[in-house]
Design a protein around this motif. Structure first.
Motif, PDB file in Angstrom:
ATOM      1  N   ARG A  85       0.835  -1.203   0.000  1.00 55.35           N
ATOM      2  CA  ARG A  85       0.000   0.000   0.000  1.00 55.35           C
ATOM      3  C   ARG A  85       0.869   1.252   0.000  1.00 55.35           C
ATOM      4  N   GLY A  86       1.959   1.194   0.822  1.00 53.18           N
ATOM      5  CA  GLY A  86       2.894   2.315   0.885  1.00 53.18           C
ATOM      6  C   GLY A  86       3.504   2.585  -0.477  1.00 53.18           C
ATOM      7  N   GLU A  87       3.906   1.475  -1.147  1.00 57.42           N
ATOM      8  CA  GLU A  87       4.524   1.633  -2.474  1.00 57.42           C
ATOM      9  C   GLU A  87       3.538   2.216  -3.466  1.00 57.42           C
ATOM     10  N   VAL A  88       2.303   1.714  -3.400  1.00 52.53           N
ATOM     11  CA  VAL A  88       1.283   2.201  -4.339  1.00 52.53           C
ATOM     12  C   VAL A  88       1.055   3.696  -4.130  1.00 52.53           C
ATOM     13  N   SER A  89       0.950   4.110  -2.857  1.00 58.04           N
ATOM     14  CA  SER A  89       0.664   5.528  -2.639  1.00 58.04           C
ATOM     15  C   SER A  89       1.876   6.383  -3.013  1.00 58.04           C
ATOM     16  N   HIS A  90       3.091   5.825  -2.801  1.00 59.90           N
ATOM     17  CA  HIS A  90       4.282   6.566  -3.213  1.00 59.90           C
ATOM     18  C   HIS A  90       4.313   6.698  -4.743  1.00 59.90           C
ATOM     19  N   LEU A  91       3.992   5.584  -5.398  1.00 59.48           N
ATOM     20  CA  LEU A  91       3.985   5.585  -6.868  1.00 59.48           C
ATOM     21  C   LEU A  91       2.940   6.555  -7.409  1.00 59.48           C
ATOM     22  N   ARG A  92       1.762   6.509  -6.734  1.00 61.72           N
ATOM     23  CA  ARG A  92       0.683   7.415  -7.147  1.00 61.72           C
ATOM     24  C   ARG A  92       1.158   8.868  -7.011  1.00 61.72           C
ATOM     25  N   TRP A  93       1.853   9.122  -5.873  1.00 65.02           N
ATOM     26  CA  TRP A  93       2.376  10.469  -5.645  1.00 65.02           C
ATOM     27  C   TRP A  93       3.392  10.821  -6.729  1.00 65.02           C
TER      28      TRP A  93
ATOM     29  N   THR B 183       3.681   9.686  -9.743  1.00 66.44           N
ATOM     30  CA  THR B 183       3.130   9.895 -11.078  1.00 66.44           C
ATOM     31  C   THR B 183       2.212  11.112 -11.126  1.00 66.44           C
ATOM     32  N   SER B 184       1.745  11.564  -9.968  1.00 64.44           N
ATOM     33  CA  SER B 184       0.836  12.713 -10.027  1.00 64.44           C
ATOM     34  C   SER B 184       1.568  14.035  -9.815  1.00 64.44           C
ATOM     35  N   VAL B 185       2.836  13.952  -9.397  1.00 63.17           N
ATOM     36  CA  VAL B 185       3.593  15.190  -9.156  1.00 63.17           C
ATOM     37  C   VAL B 185       4.779  15.260 -10.121  1.00 63.17           C
ATOM     38  N   ASP B 186       4.953  16.410 -10.740  1.00 59.95           N
ATOM     39  CA  ASP B 186       6.114  16.602 -11.607  1.00 59.95           C
ATOM     40  C   ASP B 186       7.348  16.762 -10.713  1.00 59.95           C
ATOM     41  N   GLN B 187       8.310  15.855 -10.889  1.00 56.16           N
ATOM     42  CA  GLN B 187       9.435  15.790  -9.953  1.00 56.16           C
ATOM     43  C   GLN B 187      10.335  17.028  -9.990  1.00 56.16           C
TER      44      GLN B 187
ATOM     45  N   THR C 282       9.390  20.364 -10.842  1.00 51.67           N
ATOM     46  CA  THR C 282       8.774  21.615 -10.390  1.00 51.67           C
ATOM     47  C   THR C 282       7.853  21.453  -9.188  1.00 51.67           C
ATOM     48  N   GLY C 283       7.435  20.223  -8.919  1.00 52.24           N
ATOM     49  CA  GLY C 283       6.480  20.000  -7.830  1.00 52.24           C
ATOM     50  C   GLY C 283       5.051  20.316  -8.252  1.00 52.24           C
ATOM     51  N   LEU C 284       4.859  20.676  -9.505  1.00 53.79           N
ATOM     52  CA  LEU C 284       3.502  20.945  -9.998  1.00 53.79           C
ATOM     53  C   LEU C 284       2.803  19.626 -10.313  1.00 53.79           C
ATOM     54  N   VAL C 285       1.525  19.723 -10.661  1.00 54.18           N
ATOM     55  CA  VAL C 285       0.783  18.532 -11.067  1.00 54.18           C
ATOM     56  C   VAL C 285       1.423  17.988 -12.357  1.00 54.18           C
ATOM     57  N   SER C 286       1.582  16.664 -12.425  1.00 59.17           N
ATOM     58  CA  SER C 286       2.227  16.064 -13.605  1.00 59.17           C
ATOM     59  C   SER C 286       1.266  16.052 -14.801  1.00 59.17           C
ATOM     60  N   TYR C 287       1.829  15.751 -15.968  1.00 53.66           N
ATOM     61  CA  TYR C 287       1.012  15.727 -17.190  1.00 53.66           C
ATOM     62  C   TYR C 287      -0.153  14.740 -17.055  1.00 53.66           C
TER      63      TYR C 287
ATOM     64  N   VAL D  91      -4.179  15.709 -17.014  1.00 56.92           N
ATOM     65  CA  VAL D  91      -5.177  15.246 -17.992  1.00 56.92           C
ATOM     66  C   VAL D  91      -6.355  14.607 -17.259  1.00 56.92           C
ATOM     67  N   GLU D  92      -6.030  13.850 -16.199  1.00 55.68           N
ATOM     68  CA  GLU D  92      -7.091  13.200 -15.405  1.00 55.68           C
ATOM     69  C   GLU D  92      -7.985  14.263 -14.752  1.00 55.68           C
ATOM     70  N   ILE D  93      -7.347  15.265 -14.151  1.00 56.86           N
ATOM     71  CA  ILE D  93      -8.125  16.313 -13.470  1.00 56.86           C
ATOM     72  C   ILE D  93      -8.954  17.098 -14.484  1.00 56.86           C
ATOM     73  N   LEU D  94      -8.328  17.404 -15.615  1.00 55.52           N
ATOM     74  CA  LEU D  94      -9.039  18.197 -16.625  1.00 55.52           C
ATOM     75  C   LEU D  94     -10.295  17.453 -17.101  1.00 55.52           C
ATOM     76  N   ALA D  95     -10.154  16.150 -17.332  1.00 59.29           N
ATOM     77  CA  ALA D  95     -11.316  15.358 -17.780  1.00 59.29           C
ATOM     78  C   ALA D  95     -12.430  15.422 -16.733  1.00 59.29           C
TER      79      ALA D  95
END
Ligand SMILES: Nc1nc2c(ncn2[C@@H]2O[C@H](COP(=O)(O)OP(=O)(O)OP(=O)(O)O)[C@@H](O)[C@H]2O)c(=O)[nH]1
Length: 347
Positions: free
Chosen positions: A176-184, A186-190, A192-197, A201-205
């Motif tokens: 679970r820890g790995e999944v949440s780290h991975l999710r983090w 993939t969701s954060v641009d490493q 700039t710290g901004l939302v990743s591409y 796209v997921e949020i925009l949809a």
């Protein structure tokens, strides 16, 4: 040691097991007779006989070294002395379960434990037969010893599963820890710290669906740094990276708290503006432009001046995400062609 704290559902389950073994209050009285008549007096001898019988077993020898025999011997003696005492209480079952789980953890082979359990039971039954009680009482006491013994067998099996369940629980936790780290990740641009591409796209949809369902406006900004290549070429890629980081900070500073800023890729940024019409989106686009152009970025000992070109588009009725992105992108390229460092509103 495993912390076996019974829940209400455990207590109910334990009672079911007691019923399944056909145990009732009469067995409580008989068990008391077994303890006072046989087990209390002979518990030590019974356990010592078992330990002597096990003495030749290589597996057991290694356990004895770890355990020095004491904890195991004493635990086992206590188990016999409390045989059937309040057998219908969760505490009784938990204490025995804890002991069996400890045996499993100490590496005591299950078959050895079962063998010794059977031998002790045989010994008890033999002692009942020669105790001088009537045949009918001997029959009842034997029946009681076998039923309560069966309860122990059930708990042995359960106790031997607990370490596996623990191990499973631990690996599940780690996973679970790995999944949440991975999710983090993939969701954060490493950089700039901004939302990743991908997250963007997921949020925009999602936001497009919401805006269409609620009939609220939604706007999008596409922003691309001007002549960024020349910064890389002049000062190197590392300086370029730092400029991207500063740019991200400046964009964040120019937007509202609830606007979502992401890195679309390379030197291109996107802002999702919820519940925002095109006029307000244009104003925010202009604020971003001014913030970036407002003064040089200080990187290492350098002062780097940079500008940004922006395209702004508002979601049309029934427009797809791809179409909205394309219009914002086209507006941004129009800003580039018109001389850069400007905001173009998409038509
Ligand atoms: N340092 C750094 N450079 C990047 C990164 N991603 C993309 N780039 C660089 O960004 C530059 C983009 O160059 P171009 O597409 O030619 O655009 P530009 O120089 O900004 O010119 P215009 O967009 O036309 O104003 C390229 O040199 C890429 O290598 C990154 O993560 N770090």
């Amino acid at each position: 040691m495993h912390d076996i704290a019974p829940t209400d559902s455990d207590a109910a389950r334990f009672l079911q097991i007691v019923r399944a073994a056909g145990l009732n209050a009469e067995h409580g009285r008989l068990a008391c007779q077994l303890r006072s008549g046989f087990l209390n007096a002979h518990a030590e001898a019974l356990v010592d006989n078992c330990l002597a019988a096990l003495a030749e077993d290589q597996d057991f020898l290694s356990i004895k070294q770890v355990d020095r025999g004491h904890t195991l011997r004493q635990g086992w003696i206590d188990l016999l002395r409390s045989f059937g005492q309040n057998f219908d209480s969760p505490g009784y079952l938990v204490r025995r379960l804890t002991f069996f789980a400890a045996c499993a953890r100490a590496g005591m082979p299950l078959n050895l434990l079962l063998l010794q359990h059977s031998l002790i039971q045989r010994n008890v039954v033999e002692r009942i037969a020669v105790s001088g009680v009537t045949t009918s009482d001997a029959h009842k006491l034997t029946d009681c010893a076998l039923r309560i013994g069966a309860l122990d067998l059930y708990l042995v099996a359960e106790g031997y599963h607990l370490p596996e369940i623990d191990a499973l629980r631990k690996s599940l936790q780690a996973l679970r820890g790995e999944v949440s780290h991975l999710r983090w990740r993939t969701s954060v641009d490493q950089l700039t710290g901004l939302v990743s591409y991908s997250k963007l796209v997921e949020i925009l949809a999602q936001q497009i669906d919401l805006a269409q369902a609620r009939r609220q406006p939604l706007s999008l900004i596409m922003a691309d740094l001007d002549f960024f290549k020349s910064i890389n070429d002049t000062h190197g890629h590392l300086v370029g990276d730092l400029v991207l980081r500063h740019t991200a900070e400046r964009i964040q500073a120019a937007v509202r708290d609830f606007d979502i800023v992401g890195r679309f890729g390379g030197e291109e940024f996107t802002v999702i503006l919820k519940n925002t019409d095109i006029e307000m989106a244009g104003i925010i686009g202009e604020r971003i432009r001014a913030e970036i152009a407002g003064g040089p970025i200080h990187v290492k000992a350098l002062n780097i001046s940079i500008t940004i070109s922006l395209g702004v588009a508002m979601l049309r009725q029934d427009e797809t995400m791809e179409a909205l992105l394309e219009r914002a992108d086209a507006a941004m390229y129009q800003a580039k062609r018109a001389g850069r460092n400007r905001v173009v509103i998409a038509t």
